[in-house]
Design an enzyme around this catalytic site. Structure first.
Site, PDB file in Angstrom:
ATOM      1  CD  GLN A  13      -1.292  -0.486   3.648  1.00 34.51           C
ATOM      2  OE1 GLN A  13      -1.536   0.365   4.493  1.00 34.51           O
ATOM      3  NE2 GLN A  13      -1.848  -1.696   3.635  1.00 34.51           N
ATOM      4  CD  GLU A  38       1.754   3.257   8.039  1.00 36.81           C
ATOM      5  OE1 GLU A  38       0.580   3.658   8.077  1.00 36.81           O
ATOM      6  OE2 GLU A  38       2.078   2.125   7.633  1.00 36.81           O
ATOM      7  CG  HIS A  57       4.133   0.844   3.624  1.00 37.48           C
ATOM      8  ND1 HIS A  57       3.607   1.935   2.967  1.00 37.48           N
ATOM      9  CD2 HIS A  57       3.284   0.592   4.653  1.00 37.48           C
ATOM     10  CE1 HIS A  57       2.488   2.316   3.561  1.00 37.48           C
ATOM     11  NE2 HIS A  57       2.267   1.520   4.594  1.00 37.48           N
ATOM     12  NE  ARG A  74      -6.435  -2.522   1.172  1.00 35.86           N
ATOM     13  CZ  ARG A  74      -7.297  -1.622   1.626  1.00 35.86           C
ATOM     14  NH1 ARG A  74      -7.904  -0.803   0.775  1.00 35.86           N
ATOM     15  NH2 ARG A  74      -7.568  -1.542   2.909  1.00 35.86           N
TER      16      ARG A  74
END
EC number: 5.3.1.8
Length: 384
Positions: free
Chosen positions: A89, A126, A249, A268
């Protein structure tokens, strides 16, 4: 204030049936347990144990009126337990999210539609820190020459040659990934995967073994071949990677603490039966090859360190076990125990104990937050 908060695991199919249960010291339920969310995200807000019977998305607005804290958290903290690979994704930048969300709103695409790309108008950078002895991930696109060397080891089957041709031309990685996700036939994907399964290339033994494993989980999925173009990363416990906007990733296996901006925007790129918008994905991916995006912590007080990627949304403090520690807070924080039992003390003298899997909400007036060193704790907070 220091207030206990809690949540229940989410049972996504890729979740591990044992990792979270083992951390918390309880018997497994038998179901997959993928993530536990500690935050106010409406998808799964944490429960606040102060007798108010409210979830955190209800508690914060009320506290904002009384105490001046923000009505929403800019981050979401999670325990993540991958028993099977997650989808490949990418997440949009803030600007891309604002534009994409407005476009789909104007087009009338329902927010819960399977083909919806943008669930909100925020970015989703993230960080994940390994809690298991090893945590396996795919992160970013490998150096192009090394990838060409890997593909050369797959032989001369027609589909392998088609991939090789795309990797030798202009805008090689965009061309290859666009073809794999949007143009290659199933038989071509299978041919490349079969070639990888039988290839002998000692310098890429781990990548080829992962190909075989992914094929067992997602037969003939084009993401298996996309994964061959990516950096394979094995984190040791306590090591971290930072995934900014545009970086392809996938988390493959292991238990980690994850912190991200408060968003649900995911596009995705394989290893999934879900919708893939190839054109939109190709518009978001950063196709520049790079080394794995490791994030090393910096010292941040007494027996403390902080994972700080330099964004406003979040930073992740870490209080180590074995000696008392202290960390300065930036706004409303969430402290999560991951080992041992730790007594946390705020500047007011308020105290709370956390064990592995237990969390506490900490208001800004309790800074600095101190630990007695009995266990290990991660502390989510806004960034600088």
């Amino acid at each position: 204030m220091l207030i206990a908060i809690s949540n229940t695991p989410r049972d996504y199919a890729w979740g591990s049936p044992t990792l979270i249960a083992d951390l918390e010291g309880r018997e497994p339920t038998g179901a997959p347990e993928a993530e536990v969310w500690f935050g106010d995200h409406p998808g799964s807000p944490a429960e606040v144990h102060d007798g108010s019977d409210r979830t955190l998305d209800e508690w914060l607005p009320a506290a904002a009126a009384e105490q001046g804290v923000p009505e929403k958290l800019p981050y979401l903290l999670k325990l993540l337990a991958a028993g099977a690979p997650l989808s490949i994704q990418v997440h949009p930048s803030k600007e891309q999210a604002v534009e994409g969300f407005a476009r789909e709103e104007k087009a009338g695409v329902p927010r819960d539609a399977g083909e919806r790309n943008y669930k909100d108008d925020n970015h989703k950078p993230e960080v994940i820190v390994a809690l298991s002895d090893t945590f396996t991930a795919l992160a970013g696109l490998r150096d192009l020459e090394r990838t060409r060397t890997l593909v050369d080891a797959l032989g001369d089957a027609p589909a392998v040659q088609a991939l090789r041709d795309r990797l030798s031309g202009d805008d090689a990685l965009r061309s290859a990934i666009g073809w794999l996700l949007g143009g290659a036939e199933r038989a071509e994907i299978e041919e490349i995967v079969d070639a990888a399964a039988s290839a002998e290339a000692p310098q890429f033994a781990a990548e080829l073994a992962l190909t075989r494993s992914l094929h067992s989980a997602y037969p003939a999925d084009p993401g298996i071949v996309v994964a061959l173009l990516m950096n394979l990363v094995e984190l040791r416990r306590g090591e971290a990677i930072f995934v900014p906007a545009g970086v392809l990733h996938a988390y493959v296996a292991g238990l980690g603490v994850e912190i991200m901006a408060a968003s649900d925007n995911v596009l995705r790129g394989g290893l999934t039966p879900k919708h893939i918008d190839v054109e939109e994905l190709l518009g978001l991916v950063d196709f520049r090859p790079a080394e794995p995006p490791f994030l090393r912590p910096v010292a941040a007080g007494e027996n403390a360190e902080i994972f700080a990627p330099g964004i406003i949304d979040f930073a992740l403090g870490h209080l180590e076990a074995g000696a008392p520690g202290r960390v300065d807070l930036r706004g409303v924080a969430i402290a999560l125990g991951v080992a041992g039992e730790t007594v946390l003390t705020g500047s007011s003298g308020a105290r709370i104990a956390v064990r592995p899997g237990q969390a506490a909400l900490v208001t800004p007036d309790e800074s600095p937050l101190a630990s007695d060193g009995g266990g290990e704790v991660f502390v989510a907070m806004p960034g600088a």
